[in-house]
Design a protein around this motif. Structure first.
Motif, short mmCIF file in Angstrom:
data_model
loop_
_atom_site.label_atom_id
_atom_site.label_comp_id
_atom_site.label_asym_id
_atom_site.label_seq_id
_atom_site.Cartn_x
_atom_site.Cartn_y
_atom_site.Cartn_z
N THR A 2 0.82 -1.21 0.00
CA THR A 2 0.00 0.00 0.00
C THR A 2 0.85 1.26 0.00
O THR A 2 0.44 2.28 -0.53
CB THR A 2 -0.96 0.03 1.21
OG1 THR A 2 -0.20 -0.10 2.41
CG2 THR A 2 -1.99 -1.07 1.11
N THR A 3 2.05 1.21 0.59
CA THR A 3 2.92 2.39 0.56
C THR A 3 3.44 2.63 -0.85
O THR A 3 3.58 3.78 -1.26
CB THR A 3 4.10 2.24 1.55
OG1 THR A 3 4.83 1.06 1.23
CG2 THR A 3 3.61 2.19 2.98
N LEU A 5 1.83 1.81 -3.58
CA LEU A 5 0.68 2.31 -4.32
C LEU A 5 0.41 3.77 -3.98
O LEU A 5 0.12 4.58 -4.86
CB LEU A 5 -0.55 1.45 -4.01
CG LEU A 5 -1.82 1.77 -4.78
CD1 LEU A 5 -1.58 1.62 -6.28
CD2 LEU A 5 -2.95 0.87 -4.34
N ALA A 6 0.52 4.12 -2.71
CA ALA A 6 0.31 5.51 -2.30
C ALA A 6 1.37 6.42 -2.91
O ALA A 6 1.06 7.53 -3.36
CB ALA A 6 0.32 5.61 -0.78
N TRP A 9 0.54 6.88 -6.54
CA TRP A 9 -0.60 7.77 -6.68
C TRP A 9 -0.17 9.22 -6.49
O TRP A 9 -0.59 10.12 -7.21
CB TRP A 9 -1.68 7.38 -5.69
CG TRP A 9 -2.92 8.21 -5.80
CD1 TRP A 9 -3.38 9.10 -4.89
CD2 TRP A 9 -3.83 8.26 -6.89
NE1 TRP A 9 -4.54 9.69 -5.33
CE2 TRP A 9 -4.84 9.19 -6.57
CE3 TRP A 9 -3.92 7.61 -8.11
CZ2 TRP A 9 -5.88 9.49 -7.41
CZ3 TRP A 9 -4.97 7.90 -8.95
CH2 TRP A 9 -5.94 8.82 -8.60
N GLU A 10 0.69 9.48 -5.50
CA GLU A 10 1.19 10.84 -5.27
C GLU A 10 1.98 11.35 -6.47
O GLU A 10 1.85 12.51 -6.86
CB GLU A 10 2.06 10.89 -4.01
CG GLU A 10 1.27 10.82 -2.72
CD GLU A 10 0.34 12.01 -2.57
OE1 GLU A 10 0.74 13.16 -2.85
OE2 GLU A 10 -0.82 11.78 -2.16
#
Length: 177
Positions: A2-3, A5-6, A9-10
């Motif tokens: 998830t990090t 992916l985050a 996304w950023e």
């Protein structure tokens, strides 16, 4: 995971913000309601041309369809790109740079655009049913579906182009600095 992916996304949001900031400096003399409304009418005319082209698809001479479809696509797409630049971040997807007023405008026109697109898809379905038993009925239905889908996706930008007030020149000069 998830990090990662985050972080991805950023980075994507940063790229979109950079693109929006680049576009915000383009066409400063065109950022008036008069120019936006003219472009909105041209985009709507291009959309109507696509629908007209879909109506004559396989029913007559191929050159008529080709001329109507290609000219409508070129004129409408060119005006659409210019209108997207002039309406700025509000007509785009995600932007962290929107203020409350811009966010409200975007949500309002997105909802209206979704409603209109839904009705256009119902119209495409009805048209497909009506032409199903004709020669090349499937192709004709698909062409109408594509024309109405393009029309529906341009609606929010057309509404923004028509309804937005003139930009404040002082705000634009601050953004240029």
């Amino acid at each position: 995971m998830t990090t990662k992916l985050a972080a991805y996304w950023e980075r994507q949001l940063d790229k979109m913000d950079q693109r929006e900031l680049r576009h915000a400096k383009r066409l400063p003399g065109w950022r008036t309601r008069k120019h936006r409304r003219t472009l909105a009418v041209v985009v709507a005319a291009g959309d109507l041309g696509l629908v007209a082209g879909a109506l004559v698809f396989t029913t007559g001479d191929d050159w008529v369809y080709g001329a109507v479809w290609v000219s409508s696509m070129l004129v409408g797409a060119s005006a659409f790109v210019l209108l997207r630049i002039l309406t700025g971040r509000m007509s785009g997807g995600f932007s962290r740079l929107l203020d409350e007023r811009e966010r409200e405008w975007r949500h309002r026109v997105t909802y209206i655009g979704f409603q209109i697109l839904s009705y256009l898809m119902i119209a495409a379905m009805i048209y497909g049913i009506l032409v199903a038993d004709t020669e090349n009925g499937g192709f004709r239905g698909a062409m109408m579906l594509s024309a109405l889908l393009v029309t529906g996706t341009t609606i929010p930008t057309i509404i923004l182009g028509w309804a937005l007030p003139d930009d404040d020149p002082e705000d634009f000069e601050e953004g240029m600095a």
